[in-house]
Motif scaffolding. Structure first.
Motif, PDB file in Angstrom:
ATOM      1  N   PRO A 160      41.991 -22.573 -20.307  1.00 56.94           N
ATOM      2  CA  PRO A 160      40.744 -23.219 -20.727  1.00 56.94           C
ATOM      3  C   PRO A 160      39.825 -22.249 -21.447  1.00 56.94           C
ATOM      4  CG  PRO A 160      41.322 -23.911 -18.513  1.00 56.94           C
ATOM      5  CD  PRO A 160      42.291 -22.818 -18.895  1.00 56.94           C
ATOM      6  N   GLY A 161      39.277 -22.700 -22.560  1.00 58.07           N
ATOM      7  CA  GLY A 161      38.406 -21.859 -23.376  1.00 58.07           C
ATOM      8  C   GLY A 161      39.123 -21.182 -24.514  1.00 58.07           C
ATOM      9  N   SER A 162      40.484 -21.243 -24.522  1.00 57.89           N
ATOM     10  CA  SER A 162      41.234 -20.644 -25.618  1.00 57.89           C
ATOM     11  C   SER A 162      41.004 -21.431 -26.904  1.00 57.89           C
ATOM     12  CB  SER A 162      42.726 -20.653 -25.273  1.00 57.89           C
ATOM     13  OG  SER A 162      43.504 -20.182 -26.334  1.00 57.89           O
ATOM     14  N   THR A 163      40.941 -20.721 -28.028  1.00 58.40           N
ATOM     15  CA  THR A 163      40.820 -21.388 -29.325  1.00 58.40           C
ATOM     16  C   THR A 163      42.049 -22.256 -29.532  1.00 58.40           C
ATOM     17  OG1 THR A 163      39.583 -19.518 -30.184  1.00 58.40           O
ATOM     18  CG2 THR A 163      40.529 -21.046 -31.795  1.00 58.40           C
ATOM     19  N   ALA A 164      41.826 -23.507 -29.849  1.00 52.89           N
ATOM     20  CA  ALA A 164      42.937 -24.440 -29.847  1.00 52.89           C
ATOM     21  C   ALA A 164      43.011 -25.296 -31.104  1.00 52.89           C
ATOM     22  CB  ALA A 164      42.849 -25.334 -28.612  1.00 52.89           C
ATOM     23  N   ALA A 165      42.587 -24.762 -32.214  1.00 52.02           N
ATOM     24  CA  ALA A 165      42.624 -25.554 -33.445  1.00 52.02           C
ATOM     25  C   ALA A 165      44.035 -25.550 -34.025  1.00 52.02           C
ATOM     26  CB  ALA A 165      41.643 -24.978 -34.462  1.00 52.02           C
ATOM     27  N   PRO A 166      44.496 -26.713 -34.512  1.00 55.27           N
ATOM     28  CA  PRO A 166      45.788 -26.713 -35.227  1.00 55.27           C
ATOM     29  C   PRO A 166      45.706 -25.807 -36.445  1.00 55.27           C
ATOM     30  CG  PRO A 166      45.075 -28.949 -34.711  1.00 55.27           C
ATOM     31  CD  PRO A 166      43.907 -28.046 -34.428  1.00 55.27           C
ATOM     32  N   ALA A 167      46.833 -25.268 -36.850  1.00 54.43           N
ATOM     33  CA  ALA A 167      46.835 -24.361 -38.004  1.00 54.43           C
ATOM     34  C   ALA A 167      48.176 -24.425 -38.706  1.00 54.43           C
ATOM     35  CB  ALA A 167      46.549 -22.925 -37.561  1.00 54.43           C
ATOM     36  N   ALA A 168      48.140 -24.357 -40.028  1.00 53.30           N
ATOM     37  CA  ALA A 168      49.358 -24.248 -40.823  1.00 53.30           C
ATOM     38  C   ALA A 168      49.761 -22.788 -40.915  1.00 53.30           C
ATOM     39  CB  ALA A 168      49.138 -24.826 -42.216  1.00 53.30           C
ATOM     40  N   GLY A 169      51.034 -22.538 -41.116  1.00 52.08           N
ATOM     41  CA  GLY A 169      51.491 -21.168 -41.263  1.00 52.08           C
ATOM     42  C   GLY A 169      51.051 -20.567 -42.582  1.00 52.08           C
ATOM     43  N   ALA A 170      50.950 -19.243 -42.604  1.00 49.76           N
ATOM     44  CA  ALA A 170      50.558 -18.554 -43.836  1.00 49.76           C
ATOM     45  C   ALA A 170      51.660 -18.613 -44.880  1.00 49.76           C
ATOM     46  CB  ALA A 170      50.218 -17.102 -43.521  1.00 49.76           C
ATOM     47  N   ILE A 171      52.879 -18.888 -44.447  1.00 52.60           N
ATOM     48  CA  ILE A 171      54.026 -18.947 -45.355  1.00 52.60           C
ATOM     49  C   ILE A 171      54.787 -20.237 -45.075  1.00 52.60           C
ATOM     50  CG2 ILE A 171      56.256 -17.893 -45.922  1.00 52.60           C
ATOM     51  CD1 ILE A 171      55.023 -15.200 -45.339  1.00 52.60           C
ATOM     52  N   ARG A 172      55.221 -20.898 -46.154  1.00 51.40           N
ATOM     53  CA  ARG A 172      56.062 -22.081 -46.031  1.00 51.40           C
ATOM     54  C   ARG A 172      57.241 -21.953 -46.979  1.00 51.40           C
ATOM     55  NH1 ARG A 172      53.449 -27.846 -46.254  1.00 51.40           N
ATOM     56  NH2 ARG A 172      55.675 -28.239 -45.933  1.00 51.40           N
ATOM     57  N   VAL A 173      58.360 -22.504 -46.553  1.00 53.31           N
ATOM     58  CA  VAL A 173      59.570 -22.472 -47.373  1.00 53.31           C
ATOM     59  C   VAL A 173      60.239 -23.835 -47.293  1.00 53.31           C
ATOM     60  CG1 VAL A 173      61.839 -21.438 -47.706  1.00 53.31           C
ATOM     61  CG2 VAL A 173      59.927 -20.007 -46.983  1.00 53.31           C
ATOM     62  N   ASP A 174      60.679 -24.345 -48.415  1.00 51.13           N
ATOM     63  CA  ASP A 174      61.493 -25.552 -48.455  1.00 51.13           C
ATOM     64  C   ASP A 174      62.730 -25.266 -49.298  1.00 51.13           C
ATOM     65  OD1 ASP A 174      59.886 -27.530 -47.002  1.00 51.13           O
ATOM     66  OD2 ASP A 174      58.434 -27.208 -48.609  1.00 51.13           O
ATOM     67  N   GLY A 175      63.816 -25.954 -48.991  1.00 52.32           N
ATOM     68  CA  GLY A 175      65.022 -25.853 -49.798  1.00 52.32           C
ATOM     69  C   GLY A 175      66.016 -24.805 -49.345  1.00 52.32           C
ATOM     70  N   ALA A 176      65.645 -23.968 -48.367  1.00 48.27           N
ATOM     71  CA  ALA A 176      66.547 -22.938 -47.845  1.00 48.27           C
ATOM     72  C   ALA A 176      66.225 -22.728 -46.378  1.00 48.27           C
ATOM     73  CB  ALA A 176      66.406 -21.629 -48.624  1.00 48.27           C
ATOM     74  N   LEU A 177      67.123 -22.062 -45.662  1.00 44.17           N
ATOM     75  CA  LEU A 177      66.887 -21.756 -44.260  1.00 44.17           C
ATOM     76  C   LEU A 177      66.171 -20.427 -44.121  1.00 44.17           C
ATOM     77  CD1 LEU A 177      70.273 -22.746 -42.563  1.00 44.17           C
ATOM     78  CD2 LEU A 177      68.137 -24.045 -42.613  1.00 44.17           C
TER      79      LEU A 177
END
Length: 900
Positions: free
Chosen positions: A806-823
């Motif tokens: 309780p009290g932890s910052t809990a906002a959703p967040a996107a990653g700083a890096i995204r990749v599509d089309g490869a693993l």
């Protein structure tokens, strides 16, 4: 004038850190060997020495004799002693590609004080070689390899090519040549009954005769030379090679060879020059592609049974690799990239994991004391890896420590996506509440309700303490939650809220009823058969029987090789009871079965015992609603000996090959019998149909494909028509357990001599509780190789959730890096601390494009696997995705730095 062919004599030792003795016993001898080597290098009796291609032996010596380690470093700096290029000589088929990269990177860190590393891809005793090894060596600037087991028989030099096109100049050479120049009295005293793979027993009376025989054999393989004599062997200290060469020189007369003390680098330079001369004269080197796993004659064993010996080690290794590669490294890179303490923790975790990678360790073919220590190392890796993850999460604002009063009104759960593309799917998490509180609702970040299932695990006293938290013990109630989370941004997180009440929500429970049928993914019905396998009945009335069938046969082998008893008896389960549990998120088919197994082998080891033991087996097959996988959990208490338990998955229409995954690519392998013809000559080995996988195996093509995902269970093979247990056209088979009681034996039919000392290893019988996790997918969902590889990655590394303090910052967040089309292969801090390294993979035979989104203005520099620039253009991340073409089977490594 014709130049006399040269035989390069490279004096060396092959040092197994642990094997038929535990580590400390071997290390005591290693220090003695190091002292002798230094003395002979000091006084000139030895001109050069190769310290077995691994830097860890230097670290082992330094722990006991720092002064002696410094003498070794001085000889290395002077060019008289060679180390590396590896940190440990790993079994390079069972570990991941990233494990092998960390191995080479760790060697470079250890070599910083030494000043030099060998530049030859030295892998002298691995039990076969993976298709991707040339790619790995090229990625560290090496284009040569010394290999042995699995190389094509009789081919002394060849070009070896990985599926991505990477090549090395390969030399096929047995590393154990000590007896050629060994003192006569020692050689004559050898007893053939104690020989093991790698030794050459020779009762010739003189070194000259033995050398003449050796060179005659080498002349047949490669007329004209140059030849290589590796003057050394397992844990031996060859002495005075110059004197030995002079004594043996008359034996070279028949071939006209000149002997010289040499180094591996000098030999490879001469061998490559000779190969280029032959090529210009119309004799190009043969090209060999892919894996090197062929049995190749006398004493050149593949030892395929090591893929399944002590499977608990393979399971622990897969879990530890996944924790470090897919959770600890990305968490540190994204949330705490400049934390030197966490970086040290991570490096230490990798060090411990690498120490379990040598073949005598991970392969399970050592004395029992060794593998007890392996298990402890895996536990230590887990402790460190989880610590790095939790501390990195704390740095990002997510406090996952269970401290203070247990929650009464609500709890927040942070769900993290370890994949670079948007991903959703099943999540299982444990939750601590006040003793009388229960989950009654689950909502997403936008307030939408999320269906879930809950299970009460029981009351406990929750304890937490930390550097900034006084020790704290509180009464609490532990629950387990199951839910399916919608897609989470790549490398991002979302937060769900659990609302608590006085009693569990009625709709959050699971309804249990009798019966042995559940709905199948994609339509149809799955029904339990009398043998506890499942039969799929499709809407058109067609059936596929034998899904998940277990079969148990005898094994009269040892930790190195499976050996079928002359009189075998294959046992399948008997179904005792079945029921289903259905909740809002999943359906679980529970099967209670028994295996009536022979207690062991007969006294003469020719058949299975008539006495049987009833072994209960609990099988749970889970289908998460909307998920294409069927997930098997198999539990049993192994109370019998000398047997092999396997899992079968059929397809209606098979092909001539089956698909397995290597480190960075999917590999097509031929369908072969369990064992080829049993050898009749001494010192040979039957060809084995099984092969190593990293986590998946599949049979069939297109909508007929059946795929099994089983990280940590690396021994798979395909059964062809007429051989299948279910009567299907083809099956993929996974070895779950192989229980044997000997390190090595000399009376096998599948291998006609020993592969090591004949020592009992009762703990290799794997007595006690055994747990296996597998998943199965059928048809359209794995019809393409891209889908197959993607499903495997998702199963290996599912989304994880943590309860937030309780009290932890809990906002959703996107990653700083995204990749599509490869693993995503890896996301890690750069070795030098300057940015992060992103590795992308295309494991299929089709070209693709990777679309990368990094922080705007970031610099993306293509690098090799050793993190040095390739020379390709640097890209500055703009407001749109950068596009990177990936050829078939390609990998792409990028260093990502913030804008200058």
């Amino acid at each position: 004038m014709t130049t006399a062919p040269e035989c390069h004599v490279v004096t060396h030792v092959h040092w197994d850190r642990e094997w038929y003795r535990p580590f400390e016993s071997f290390r005591a001898r290693l220090v003695e060997l190091a002292s002798r080597v230094c003395e002979e290098l000091d006084d000139g009796r030895m001109q050069a020495f190769h310290l077995d291609g691994q830097t860890i032996v230097l670290a082992d010596v330094e722990a006991l004799r720092p002064d002696l380690a410094e003498r070794l470093r001085a000889h290395a700096r002077a060019g008289r002693l060679t180390l590396g290029p590896w940190h440990v000589l790993a079994d390079n088929q069972l570990v991941s590609g990233e494990n092998l990269i960390r191995n080479l990177l760790t060697a470079r860190r250890h070599a910083s004080a030494t000043g030099t590393l060998a530049g030859v891809g030295y892998s002298p005793d691995a039990f076969g070689h993976p298709a991707d090894l040339p790619r790995l060596l090229n990625g560290f600037g090496m284009d040569t390899a010394l290999i042995w087991r699995g190389a094509p028989d009789g081919v002394a030099r060849f070009r070896w090519r990985s599926p991505d096109g990477s090549e090395v100049f390969a030399v096929n050479q047995g590393y154990h040549g000590a007896e050629v120049l060994w003192p006569d009295a020692e050689a004559d005293a050898k007893d053939d009954s104690t020989a093991y793979a790698g030794t050459v027993t020779d009762n010739a009376s003189t070194a000259a005769t033995r050398l003449g025989d050796y060179l005659a054999t080498e002349h047949e393989r490669l007329p004209g030379g140059p030849w290589l004599l590796l003057n050394g062997g397992d844990h031996l200290a060859p002495t005075g090679p110059g004197d030995r060469i002079r004594d043996a020189a008359p034996g070279a007369k028949a071939t006209g060879a000149v002997l010289r003390e040499s180094t591996l680098e000098e030999f490879f330079a001469a061998a490559r020059t000779a190969a280029e001369v032959r090529a210009t004269g119309g004799g190009p080197l043969p090209l060999v592609e892919g894996e090197l796993r062929e049995a190749a004659g006398y004493l050149t064993f593949i030892l395929a049974g090591t893929l399944s010996a002590r499977t608990y080690l393979k399971q622990a290794n897969a879990a530890a690799q996944n924790l470090l590669e897919r959770w600890a490294e990305p968490s540190l890179a994204l949330y705490a990239p400049h934390d030197r303490t966490l970086r040290a923790d991570l490096d230490h975790a990798w060090e411990l994991l690498l120490r379990n990678a040598p073949h005598d360790s991970l392969c399970g073919c050592s004395v029992d004391e060794v593998h007890r220590e392996n298990a402890v190392r895996y536990d230590r890796v887990r402790q460190l890896g989880e610590h790095v993850v939790s501390r990195a999460l704390l740095a990002s604002g997510l406090d996952v420590r269970a401290y203070g009063d247990p929650v009464r009104d609500h709890a927040d759960l942070a769900v993290l996506n370890p994949h670079a593309g948007a991903t959703g799917g099943p999540v299982t998490v444990e939750l601590l509440t006040a003793p009388d509180r229960h989950p009654v609702a689950l909502t997403a970040a936008d307030g939408a309700p999320v269906p879930f299932e809950t299970e009460v695990l029981g009351p406990e006293t929750a304890f937490e303490a930390d550097l900034d938290l006084l020790p704290d013990s509180r009464p609490a109630l532990r629950h387990r939650l199951f839910f399916t989370v919608p897609a989470v941004e790549g490398l991002g997180r979302t937060v769900l809220r659990v609302t608590l009440g006085d009693a569990p929500a009625e709709e959050a429970g699971a309804l249990t009823e009798k019966g042995g049928s559940i709905a199948a993914p994609g339509g149809g019905v799955l029904t339990a058969a009398d043998d506890a396998s499942l039969t799929l009945t499709r809407a058109d009335g067609s059936e596929l029987a034998g899904l998940g069938l277990l079969t148990d046969g005898g094994d009269s082998g040892d930790t190195y090789n499976y050996d079928p008893p002359v009189r075998d008896a294959v046992v399948t389960p008997r179904l005792v009871d079945s029921r289903t549990r259905t909740s809002a998120v999943r359906t679980v088919l529970e099967l209670d079965a028994v295996l009536d197994l022979p207690a062991g082998l007969t006294a003469d080891r020719s058949g299975r015992d008539e006495k049987t033991v009833t072994v209960p087996v609990r099988i749970e097959v889970t289908h998460w609603h909307g998920d294409p996988l069927l997930r098997w959990h198999i539990a049993l208490d192994n109370t019998v000996r000398d047997h092999r338990l396997r899992f079968h998955a059929p397809t209606a229409r098979g092909t001539e090959t089956w698909t397995g995954d290597g480190q960075w690519c999917l590999i097509e392998r031929p369908v072969r019998p369990d064992l080829g013809p049993l050898p009749t000559e001494r010192g040979h080995e039957a060809v084995c149909g099984a092969a190593p996988v990293q986590g998946l195996g599949a049979v069939g093509r297109g909508t007929d494909r059946t795929a099994v995902f089983a990280p940590g269970l690396p021994e798979m093979r395909a059964l062809g028509a007429g051989e299948t247990a279910s009567g299907a056209d083809q099956e993929i088979v996974v070895t779950l357990l192989r229980a044997v009681g000997w390190l090595s034996r000399f009376d096998l039919r599948s291998r006609t001599t020993g592969a090591g000392p004949m020592l009992p290893t009762p703990e290799a019988q794997c007595q006690g509780p055994q747990r296996f996790e597998l998943a199965l997918a059928l048809g359209a969902d794995v019809a393409t190789d891209a889908r197959l590889a993607g499903r495997s990655a998702a199963f290996r590394t599912p989304l994880r959730a943590w309860q937030l303090r309780p009290g932890s910052t809990a906002a959703p967040a996107a990653g700083a890096i995204r990749v599509d089309g490869a693993l995503l292969g890896v996301l890690k801090p750069a070795e030098d601390g300057d940015g992060i390294v992103l590795r992308l993979t295309n494991p299929t035979s089709d070209a693709c494009e990777a679309r990368v989104r990094a922080p705007e203005g970031a610099l993306l520099t293509p690098v090799r696997m050793d993190e040095r620039p390739t020379g390709a253009p640097v890209v500055r991340q703009g407001s749109t995705e950068s596009v990177w073409p990936l050829a078939p089977f390609a990998t792409l490594s990028l260093r990502v730095r913030p804008s200058a």
